[in-house]
Write an enzyme that holds these catalytic residues in place. Structure first.
Site, PDB file in Angstrom:
ATOM      1  N   TYR A 142      -3.817  -0.637   9.952  1.00 25.14           N
ATOM      2  CA  TYR A 142      -3.593  -0.823   8.504  1.00 25.14           C
ATOM      3  C   TYR A 142      -2.174  -0.387   8.142  1.00 25.14           C
ATOM      4  CZ  TYR A 142      -4.648  -0.762   3.480  1.00 25.14           C
ATOM      5  OH  TYR A 142      -4.641  -1.001   2.119  1.00 25.14           O
TER       6      TYR A 142
ATOM      7  N   SER B  43       0.857  -1.193   0.000  1.00 26.05           N
ATOM      8  CA  SER B  43       0.000   0.000   0.000  1.00 26.05           C
ATOM      9  C   SER B  43       0.892   1.242   0.000  1.00 26.05           C
ATOM     10  CB  SER B  43      -0.869  -0.032   1.257  1.00 26.05           C
ATOM     11  OG  SER B  43      -1.445   1.230   1.528  1.00 26.05           O
TER      12      SER B  43
HETATM   13  P1  NAP Z   1     -11.838  -5.013  -1.327  1.00 26.11           P
HETATM   14  O1  NAP Z   1     -12.670  -4.882  -2.545  1.00 26.11           O
HETATM   15  O2  NAP Z   1     -12.426  -4.695  -0.003  1.00 26.11           O
HETATM   16  O3  NAP Z   1     -11.169  -6.436  -1.327  1.00 26.11           O
HETATM   17  C1  NAP Z   1     -10.677  -7.042  -0.171  1.00 26.11           C
HETATM   18  C2  NAP Z   1     -10.647  -8.534  -0.406  1.00 26.11           C
HETATM   19  O4  NAP Z   1     -10.208  -9.182   0.789  1.00 26.11           O
HETATM   20  C3  NAP Z   1     -12.063  -9.060  -0.703  1.00 26.11           C
HETATM   21  O5  NAP Z   1     -11.971 -10.106  -1.613  1.00 26.11           O
HETATM   22  C4  NAP Z   1     -12.480  -9.557   0.648  1.00 26.11           C
HETATM   23  O6  NAP Z   1     -13.495 -10.526   0.613  1.00 26.11           O
HETATM   24  C5  NAP Z   1     -11.175 -10.162   1.116  1.00 26.11           C
HETATM   25  N1  NAP Z   1     -11.252 -10.423   2.542  1.00 26.11           N
HETATM   26  C6  NAP Z   1     -11.406  -9.541   3.553  1.00 26.11           C
HETATM   27  N2  NAP Z   1     -11.511 -10.187   4.724  1.00 26.11           N
HETATM   28  C7  NAP Z   1     -11.437 -11.523   4.445  1.00 26.11           C
HETATM   29  C8  NAP Z   1     -11.465 -12.698   5.235  1.00 26.11           C
HETATM   30  N3  NAP Z   1     -11.617 -12.656   6.568  1.00 26.11           N
HETATM   31  N4  NAP Z   1     -11.346 -13.882   4.615  1.00 26.11           N
HETATM   32  C9  NAP Z   1     -11.198 -13.957   3.274  1.00 26.11           C
HETATM   33  N5  NAP Z   1     -11.158 -12.878   2.468  1.00 26.11           N
HETATM   34  C10 NAP Z   1     -11.266 -11.677   3.055  1.00 26.11           C
HETATM   35  O7  NAP Z   1     -10.622  -4.014  -1.449  1.00 26.11           O
HETATM   36  P2  NAP Z   1      -9.351  -3.992  -2.404  1.00 26.11           P
HETATM   37  O8  NAP Z   1      -8.977  -2.583  -2.491  1.00 26.11           O
HETATM   38  O9  NAP Z   1      -9.544  -4.777  -3.648  1.00 26.11           O
HETATM   39  O10 NAP Z   1      -8.283  -4.696  -1.471  1.00 26.11           O
HETATM   40  C11 NAP Z   1      -7.402  -5.709  -1.907  1.00 26.11           C
HETATM   41  C12 NAP Z   1      -6.031  -5.469  -1.302  1.00 26.11           C
HETATM   42  O11 NAP Z   1      -5.488  -4.263  -1.838  1.00 26.11           O
HETATM   43  C13 NAP Z   1      -6.042  -5.303   0.205  1.00 26.11           C
HETATM   44  O12 NAP Z   1      -4.908  -5.953   0.767  1.00 26.11           O
HETATM   45  C14 NAP Z   1      -5.913  -3.804   0.375  1.00 26.11           C
HETATM   46  O13 NAP Z   1      -5.347  -3.441   1.604  1.00 26.11           O
HETATM   47  C15 NAP Z   1      -5.000  -3.476  -0.781  1.00 26.11           C
HETATM   48  N6  NAP Z   1      -4.960  -2.076  -1.183  1.00 26.11           N
HETATM   49  C16 NAP Z   1      -6.065  -1.443  -1.689  1.00 26.11           C
HETATM   50  C17 NAP Z   1      -5.955  -0.106  -2.094  1.00 26.11           C
HETATM   51  C18 NAP Z   1      -7.099   0.645  -2.682  1.00 26.11           C
HETATM   52  O14 NAP Z   1      -6.959   1.833  -2.961  1.00 26.11           O
HETATM   53  N7  NAP Z   1      -8.237   0.051  -2.919  1.00 26.11           N
HETATM   54  C19 NAP Z   1      -4.751   0.564  -1.964  1.00 26.11           C
HETATM   55  C20 NAP Z   1      -3.655  -0.111  -1.428  1.00 26.11           C
HETATM   56  C21 NAP Z   1      -3.767  -1.431  -1.067  1.00 26.11           C
HETATM   57  P3  NAP Z   1     -15.038 -10.061   0.851  1.00 26.11           P
HETATM   58  O15 NAP Z   1     -15.460  -9.395  -0.419  1.00 26.11           O
HETATM   59  O16 NAP Z   1     -15.716 -11.337   1.136  1.00 26.11           O
HETATM   60  O17 NAP Z   1     -15.023  -9.100   2.018  1.00 26.11           O
END
Ligand code: NAP
Length: 251
Positions: free
Chosen positions: A156, A143
């Site tokens: 986080y 991140s």
């Molecule tokens: P997201 O749409 O909220 O995706 C998060 C994923 O993690 C979803 O598939 C979610 O499943 C899964 N997850 C959460 N808790 C879980 C659990 N207990 N068991 C199994 N799966 C679980 O957000 P995203 O942005 O795509 O996030 C993906 C990664 O990118 C994360 O590590 C996040 O920190 C990182 N990231 C995101 C951004 C951004 O701007 N969006 C920036 C930097 C880093 P459910 O749908 O079932 O909850």
């Protein structure tokens, strides 16, 4: 010359592949030829359809990654189904927002558990197969908070700074054994994770104003970096945290 980005014959385990960045990565790896094992707690049907549309094999494993209980079963099921784990993408993650002064132990533990602890122990479980083969690619999702402090997200930031350190440690131990461990640091992407920021007009416009590319990222923007780090094109790349951020860190 063989295409160094070709992932044909490779099996990739992607956590949290049902939506957002995980889905974007799963589809991009599939388009490059990889078989996809999608791991998570929600339905993987949409991702399965997109992966199959790309002509790749697909298998879903239901698992709640809030604890490390499913880690060994995930590896066992993948090996039983496809015989190999060549690529692991530790993408599943959560964020909890509150001022540091009010932050609860529950919000600390929940985030650290999935973002850091499960990522480490799933990597450890998958690495047995990679180290035996002398070949493997681990991609952690870091991140901007692997580089910066941020506000209102103490666990986080700790978890994403931790995953950057862990990426480097594992690279130092396993590079000589043929296993590449790297991370991708997404900037600000349109996913469920950032909904609260985008719904706050002030935060939304201040974030947007800082992104040199002039827009939030979309999950499709992350695929190229994932294919690179999953493929032989990155065989001499170890322990890097690659920003895919529209220029955020350059500002
Ligand atoms: P997201 O749409 O909220 O995706 C998060 C994923 O993690 C979803 O598939 C979610 O499943 C899964 N997850 C959460 N808790 C879980 C659990 N207990 N068991 C199994 N799966 C679980 O957000 P995203 O942005 O795509 O996030 C993906 C990664 O990118 C994360 O590590 C996040 O920190 C990182 N990231 C995101 C951004 C951004 O701007 N969006 C920036 C930097 C880093 P459910 O749908 O079932 O909850």
């Amino acid at each position: 010359m063989a295409n160094p980005f070709d992932l044909s014959g490779r099996t990739a385990v992607v956590t949290g592949a049902n939506t957002g960045i995980g889905q974007g990565i799963a589809v991009a790896l599939a388009q490059a030829g990889a078989t996809i094992v999608a791991v998570g707690r929600s339905s993987m049907d949409e991702t399965g359809a997109l992966v199959r549309q790309a002509g790749a094999e697909f298998h879903a494993i239901a698992a709640d990654l809030g604890s490390i209980d499913p880690v060994k079963p995930i590896v066992a099921e993948t090996l039983k189904t496809f015989g190999s784990i060549d690529i692991l993408v530790n993408n599943a993650g959560i964020v909890r927002r509150a001022d540091a002064i009010d932050f609860t132990e529950e919000d600390w533990d929940a985030v650290m558990s999935i973002n850091l602890k499960t990522a480490f122990f799933l990597t450890q479980a998958a690495a047995h197969n990679m180290l035996e083969k002398g070949r493997g690619k681990v991609i952690n999702i870091a991140s901007m908070l692997s580089f910066q402090g941020g506000i209102r997200i103490p666990s986080y930031t700790a978890s994403k700074s931790g995953i950057a350190g862990l990426t480097k440690l594992l690279a130092c131990e396993w590079a000589v054994k043929g296993v590449n461990v790297n991370a991708i640091a997404p900037g600000y992407f349109v996913t469920n994770n950032t909904m609260a920021l985008r719904e706050d007009p002030e935060r939304n416009s201040s974030i947007l104003a800082r992104i040199p590319a002039g827009r939030w990222g979309s999950p499709a923007d992350i695929g190229g970096a994932a294919v690179f780090l999953a493929s032989s094109a990155s065989d001499y790349v170890h322990g890097t945290v690659l920003p895919v951020d529209g220029g955020w860190l350059a500002r």
